[in-house]
Enzyme design. Structure first.
Site, mmCIF file in Angstrom:
data_model
loop_
_atom_site.group_PDB
_atom_site.id
_atom_site.type_symbol
_atom_site.label_atom_id
_atom_site.label_comp_id
_atom_site.label_asym_id
_atom_site.label_seq_id
_atom_site.Cartn_x
_atom_site.Cartn_y
_atom_site.Cartn_z
ATOM 1 N N GLU A 187 0.832 -1.209 0.000
ATOM 2 C CA GLU A 187 0.000 0.000 0.000
ATOM 3 C C GLU A 187 0.860 1.250 0.000
ATOM 4 O O GLU A 187 2.029 1.216 0.351
ATOM 5 C CB GLU A 187 -0.946 0.017 1.212
ATOM 6 C CG GLU A 187 -0.357 -0.459 2.516
ATOM 7 C CD GLU A 187 0.764 0.377 3.053
ATOM 8 O OE1 GLU A 187 0.672 1.626 2.958
ATOM 9 O OE2 GLU A 187 1.747 -0.191 3.573
ATOM 10 N N GLU A 330 4.494 -0.600 1.665
ATOM 11 C CA GLU A 330 4.671 -0.858 0.235
ATOM 12 C C GLU A 330 4.593 -2.342 -0.123
ATOM 13 O O GLU A 330 4.567 -2.693 -1.303
ATOM 14 C CB GLU A 330 6.018 -0.304 -0.293
ATOM 15 C CG GLU A 330 6.231 1.165 -0.108
ATOM 16 C CD GLU A 330 7.579 1.636 -0.626
ATOM 17 O OE1 GLU A 330 8.299 0.825 -1.271
ATOM 18 O OE2 GLU A 330 7.929 2.805 -0.391
#
Length: 362
Positions: A187, A330
């Site tokens: 994310e 991430e």
């Protein structure tokens, strides 16, 4: 994936979520028994490879394949912005979300480096970034231009939360159809540890103090402001802890809902999902509240330095494989678990048995 179309389709019927839930089946017990029997015949003391053996058995149950063939891998990075940044809960400005999306697409972020090392693909999805992003490499599925400020109103409508979940399901189905057999969740969204902590606080019934960490590196005053913001948002919106979609809508984020949908879609397609740190784990917790059977398809990767991650993992009953003091997000921790997953499969396929190697049993 470059060949995923960015054309907007007609809205998936709301029934899609319920249909997906019904497709999530228990693990294949016969494949698990066969994998366990094979592990016990290999040239090692029984159970001596510890969690690698547990992982091999779980993967066999998920895929229904005791041979555990090599799996094509993808990290799905959902990107979105958050109106709650107006409350001063992040050390970084909101435009960094958009800038980092460009960095992902150019291959310059940490997740890109780590993905290249493990032979995995990074799939970047705009599910709610503020502003317009034009790039053929980006999967454009924007539900809205970031969430509203949850400290003043609901983060989004229930319909928007459902749409984000459905997008995650749709992407899992598309990627599975293109040969991806192992998913990881990632994310990007400045301020997203705040809605993640709010969702965790409601779903696990803990105070904001136990769910909130420093995120991008806020100071003590920022921590107190963040905690107060979460308490205010929960008191204002009164999310229903028994309804995870209501919680996501009122105090969550678009990338959280999208990742929850990805978990559901992967599980329905019998694909394992490696969950990353705090934010990804909260999304997985929401998915498991929507469909408890999805939990068996989760592989926890690492323990984040973000305070609430332990709480979320405990709520799911999961123990991470790695502890590297990371808090980047991430999908960076999830991708580091890929070699361990490959190792579990390689042991099952390639290691000699006592009989084939002519080794005496103990």
């Amino acid at each position: 994936m470059a060949n995923i179309t960015n054309k907007h389709k007609e809205r998936i019927p709301l029934l899609k979520i319920e249909q997906t839930i019904r497709r999530i089946l228990p693990l294949d017990e016969e494949a698990m028994r066969e994998a366990a029997r094979r592990l016990d015949r290999l040239t090692k003391p029984p159970g001596s490879l510890g969690r690698l053996e547990e992982l091999a058995v779980q993967l066999a149950g998920i895929t229904g394949d005791a041979d555990l063939k090599p799996m094509a891998k993808a990290i799905v990075v959902m990107a979105a912005d958050h109106g709650v940044c107006e409350e001063g809960v992040s050390a970084f400005p909101q435009e960094v979300t958009r800038q980092m999306v460009h960095n992902f697409l150019a291959g310059g972020a940490a997740i890109n480096v780590l993905a290249r090392q493990t032979g995995a693909e990074v799939v970047c999805v705009d599910i709610g970034v503020k502003g317009e992003l034009e790039d053929d490499r980006l999967i454009s599925r924007k539900v809205r231009q970031g969430t509203a400020n949850m400290a003043r109103e609901a983060a989004m409508s229930r319909e928007e939360a459902e749409r984000a979940i459905e997008i995650g399901i749709e992407l899992a189905e598309i990627l599975a159809g293109k040969g991806i057999r192992l998913f990881a969740t990632g994310e990007m969204g400045i301020g997203n540890t705040t809605p993640s902590a709010a969702v965790l606080s409601v779903l696990s019934d803990v105070d904001a103090e136990d769910a909130v960490g420093r995120g991008t590196g806020i100071d003590d005053a920022g921590m107190k402001r963040k905690q107060a913001t979460i308490r205010k948002a929960i008191a204002l919106n009164v999310p229903d802890a028994s309804d995870a979609i209501d919680v996501l809508a009122k105090v969550g984020g678009l990338e959280l809902a999208g990742l929850a949908g990805l978990v559901l879609g992967a599980a329905a397609n019998r694909r394992p999902v490696v969950i990353d740190g705090f934010i990804s784990t909260v999304a997985a917790l929401a998915a498991c509240r929507i469909a408890p059977a999805a939990k068996e398809y989760l592989i926890p990767s690492h323990l984040s330095e973000e305070k609430g991650h332990r709480v979320a993992l405990k709520e799911l009953g999961l123990e991470p494989m790695l502890s590297l003091k990371m808090r980047l997000g991430e999908g960076s921790g999830a991708v580091l678990a890929f070699p361990l997953i490959d190792a579990a499969g390689n042991v099952l396929r390639e290691m000699a048995t006592f009989d084939s190697a002519g080794v005496s049993r103990g």
